[in-house]
Design a protein around this motif. Sequence first.
Motif, mmCIF file in Angstrom:
data_model
loop_
_atom_site.group_PDB
_atom_site.id
_atom_site.type_symbol
_atom_site.label_atom_id
_atom_site.label_comp_id
_atom_site.label_asym_id
_atom_site.label_seq_id
_atom_site.Cartn_x
_atom_site.Cartn_y
_atom_site.Cartn_z
ATOM 1 N N ALA A 168 44.715 54.898 42.271
ATOM 2 C CA ALA A 168 45.291 54.868 43.618
ATOM 3 C C ALA A 168 44.239 55.127 44.695
ATOM 4 O O ALA A 168 43.135 55.581 44.416
ATOM 5 C CB ALA A 168 46.401 55.912 43.709
ATOM 6 N N SER A 169 44.625 54.808 45.928
ATOM 7 C CA SER A 169 43.752 54.996 47.096
ATOM 8 C C SER A 169 43.867 56.416 47.617
ATOM 9 O O SER A 169 44.965 56.976 47.650
ATOM 10 C CB SER A 169 44.204 54.071 48.236
ATOM 11 N N GLN A 170 42.756 56.951 48.066
ATOM 12 C CA GLN A 170 42.760 58.281 48.663
ATOM 13 C C GLN A 170 43.786 58.329 49.800
ATOM 14 O O GLN A 170 43.782 57.438 50.658
ATOM 15 C CB GLN A 170 41.371 58.573 49.219
ATOM 16 N N GLY A 171 44.663 59.327 49.759
ATOM 17 C CA GLY A 171 45.694 59.447 50.804
ATOM 18 C C GLY A 171 47.082 59.086 50.306
ATOM 19 O O GLY A 171 48.078 59.553 50.838
ATOM 20 N N VAL A 184 43.643 45.097 32.725
ATOM 21 C CA VAL A 184 43.690 45.720 34.045
ATOM 22 C C VAL A 184 44.689 44.946 34.894
ATOM 23 O O VAL A 184 44.440 43.799 35.279
ATOM 24 C CB VAL A 184 42.298 45.748 34.710
ATOM 25 N N PHE A 185 45.837 45.564 35.157
ATOM 26 C CA PHE A 185 46.839 44.933 36.015
ATOM 27 C C PHE A 185 46.562 45.302 37.465
ATOM 28 O O PHE A 185 46.301 46.469 37.771
ATOM 29 C CB PHE A 185 48.252 45.396 35.620
ATOM 30 N N HIS A 186 46.652 44.299 38.317
ATOM 31 C CA HIS A 186 46.419 44.550 39.742
ATOM 32 C C HIS A 186 47.728 44.865 40.459
ATOM 33 O O HIS A 186 48.767 44.281 40.133
ATOM 34 C CB HIS A 186 45.810 43.312 40.412
ATOM 35 N N ALA A 187 47.671 45.803 41.415
ATOM 36 C CA ALA A 187 48.840 46.107 42.246
ATOM 37 C C ALA A 187 48.451 45.825 43.697
ATOM 38 O O ALA A 187 48.617 44.699 44.172
ATOM 39 C CB ALA A 187 49.283 47.538 42.011
ATOM 40 N N GLY A 188 47.877 46.822 44.390
ATOM 41 C CA GLY A 188 47.471 46.599 45.778
ATOM 42 C C GLY A 188 46.049 46.092 45.844
ATOM 43 O O GLY A 188 45.134 46.845 46.177
ATOM 44 N N THR A 189 45.856 44.812 45.528
ATOM 45 C CA THR A 189 44.517 44.213 45.658
ATOM 46 C C THR A 189 44.615 42.881 46.395
ATOM 47 O O THR A 189 45.677 42.269 46.463
ATOM 48 C CB THR A 189 43.854 43.925 44.293
ATOM 49 N N ARG A 190 43.476 42.443 46.911
ATOM 50 C CA ARG A 190 43.416 41.186 47.651
ATOM 51 C C ARG A 190 42.032 40.588 47.425
ATOM 52 O O ARG A 190 41.061 41.332 47.222
ATOM 53 C CB ARG A 190 43.627 41.514 49.131
ATOM 54 N N LEU A 191 41.964 39.278 47.445
ATOM 55 C CA LEU A 191 40.655 38.616 47.349
ATOM 56 C C LEU A 191 40.075 38.468 48.747
ATOM 57 O O LEU A 191 40.751 38.001 49.672
ATOM 58 C CB LEU A 191 40.810 37.228 46.726
ATOM 59 N N GLN A 192 38.807 38.889 48.880
ATOM 60 C CA GLN A 192 38.104 38.681 50.156
ATOM 61 C C GLN A 192 36.870 37.862 49.788
ATOM 62 O O GLN A 192 35.904 38.417 49.263
ATOM 63 C CB GLN A 192 37.722 40.039 50.731
ATOM 64 N N GLU A 214 34.835 36.192 47.324
ATOM 65 C CA GLU A 214 34.766 36.354 45.864
ATOM 66 C C GLU A 214 35.104 37.781 45.434
ATOM 67 O O GLU A 214 35.280 38.054 44.262
ATOM 68 C CB GLU A 214 33.339 36.039 45.373
ATOM 69 N N ARG A 215 35.155 38.678 46.417
ATOM 70 C CA ARG A 215 35.298 40.097 46.083
ATOM 71 C C ARG A 215 36.761 40.527 46.004
ATOM 72 O O ARG A 215 37.604 40.049 46.758
ATOM 73 C CB ARG A 215 34.636 40.953 47.175
ATOM 74 N N VAL A 216 37.024 41.478 45.093
ATOM 75 C CA VAL A 216 38.359 42.075 45.042
ATOM 76 C C VAL A 216 38.322 43.368 45.846
ATOM 77 O O VAL A 216 37.492 44.244 45.586
ATOM 78 C CB VAL A 216 38.780 42.375 43.585
ATOM 79 N N VAL A 217 39.229 43.470 46.827
ATOM 80 C CA VAL A 217 39.266 44.670 47.663
ATOM 81 C C VAL A 217 40.648 45.313 47.591
ATOM 82 O O VAL A 217 41.627 44.683 47.193
ATOM 83 C CB VAL A 217 38.895 44.367 49.142
ATOM 84 N N THR A 218 40.724 46.589 48.000
ATOM 85 C CA THR A 218 42.003 47.312 47.946
ATOM 86 C C THR A 218 42.920 46.828 49.072
ATOM 87 O O THR A 218 42.462 46.460 50.161
ATOM 88 C CB THR A 218 41.791 48.832 48.097
ATOM 89 N N GLU A 219 44.239 46.874 48.777
ATOM 90 C CA GLU A 219 45.206 46.410 49.777
ATOM 91 C C GLU A 219 46.445 47.317 49.789
ATOM 92 O O GLU A 219 47.359 47.129 50.587
ATOM 93 C CB GLU A 219 45.565 44.946 49.437
ATOM 94 N N GLY A 220 46.485 48.310 48.881
ATOM 95 C CA GLY A 220 47.682 49.153 48.817
ATOM 96 C C GLY A 220 47.358 50.558 48.364
ATOM 97 O O GLY A 220 46.183 50.911 48.189
ATOM 98 N N GLY A 221 48.409 51.361 48.186
ATOM 99 C CA GLY A 221 48.262 52.741 47.739
ATOM 100 C C GLY A 221 48.008 52.801 46.244
ATOM 101 O O GLY A 221 47.059 53.409 45.772
#
Length: 411
Positions: A324-327, A352-360, A362-369
């Motif tokens: 999870a994301s800090q916070g 590895v299942f993705h939940a709050g992620t997004r493609l930016q 080529e990179r995978v970045v966080t998008e959720g808690g």
Amino acid sequence: MNLLVIGSGGREHALVWKLAASPRVKKLYCAPGNAGIARQAECADIAAADISKLLTFAKEKQIDLTIVGPEAPLAAGLVDAFKKEHLNIFGPTKEAAKLEASKIYTKEFCGRYQIPQAGYKTFTNPKEAKAYVETHDYPLVVKADGLAQGKGVAICQKKEEALAAIQKYDKIVIEDFLKGEEASFIAVVDGNHILPLASSKDHKRLLDGERGPNTGGMGAFSPSPLINREMYEKIMETIMIPAVRAMVTEGFPFVGFLYAGLMIAKGEPRLLEFNVRLGDPEAQAILPRLRTDLVEIFQKALDGRLNEVELSWETDAACCVVMASQGYPGTYEKGLPIQGLNEAESLPDTIVFHAGTRLQGERVVTEGGRVLGVSALGKNVAEASQKAYTAAEKISWKGSFYRKDIGRGVR
Ligand code: AMP
Ligand code: GLY
């Protein structure tokens, strides 16, 4: 067949991952999906709540079967809208989704059909609720009536906490506190027949040792050692069968995933809540163990012939650790690049299942808690847990964290 999965979390990634392995699937879509889902399905940028756009999309792409992941679109009538247009969709109607969307409805429903649950009182008037908590024993549990993503429940140790919780909502249920151990019992239901999936356990608290606030779920494992044959029979006889029959009696036959959140004490199961969908992260621990073709299960469910399906499971156990994301479960930063995904995924028996992620790019970045669910299989839960943690250790982003005790030592 052309399939559409609706949602964007870890549960939906697990569904998509499993569906992608079915020889019956020609084309798989997900709306809106995430960076991980995009590897197995074509993602459409349509929100899970946008019923009219989803309808248009399903017609345009000639979708043969739609599967709904989250509760909010179910409670908003997504299934009703698709059915009206004669589109095949797996999930409960708006009326049937009240089993999750309204705690007051469900408490009264369980009362009418003698389904074991915590004692309760409902309030629509805060004054009366306040008077009630003045004299009640503690701890007690204050619950908001509507959907709250696991955050509408307060376990109150003293009067001040109960008074503060009451302030936040108009309609509430106040429940007796139940001691015991929790388990998740999830079944596929076709209106009449009940096909239970493997049992599981979710860890809802934020911190190790079941401390800190409630979250959507910080990790899960399957099977739950609490649910032996005898307990399985009890859950079916006292909770699942009466509920599914009662929904027919009430005029709202239940089709979809029916999830009973249970508190088990002294060998007796009691219902904490119904959910009208797969659990998240339970799905990420259950579906990797399922051998049976998921498309076949959904087709039989829509034909009302689930009694013809016999599920086949891996003997291995599974464990899913949520990163999870800090916070979280409060506010958190988004758009942070994630490192180590490939390394984690190359480990044996690991997904590895993705939940709050997004493609930016080529990179995978966080998008959720809740960002990722790292799942692994092992010969028992403890081994699956060790493997999941070995993989989670490879992954990081700024402020990433996870519980360290999911499935530890469980045999
Ligand atoms: P719910 O959304 O109703 O399942 O509640 C979320 C979590 O709060 C549950 O998974 C339990 O950990 C806890 N909880 C809810 N109701 C009770 C209760 N009556 N007694 C003890 N714990 C509860
Ligand atoms: N993991 C709990 C839920 O899906 O509601």
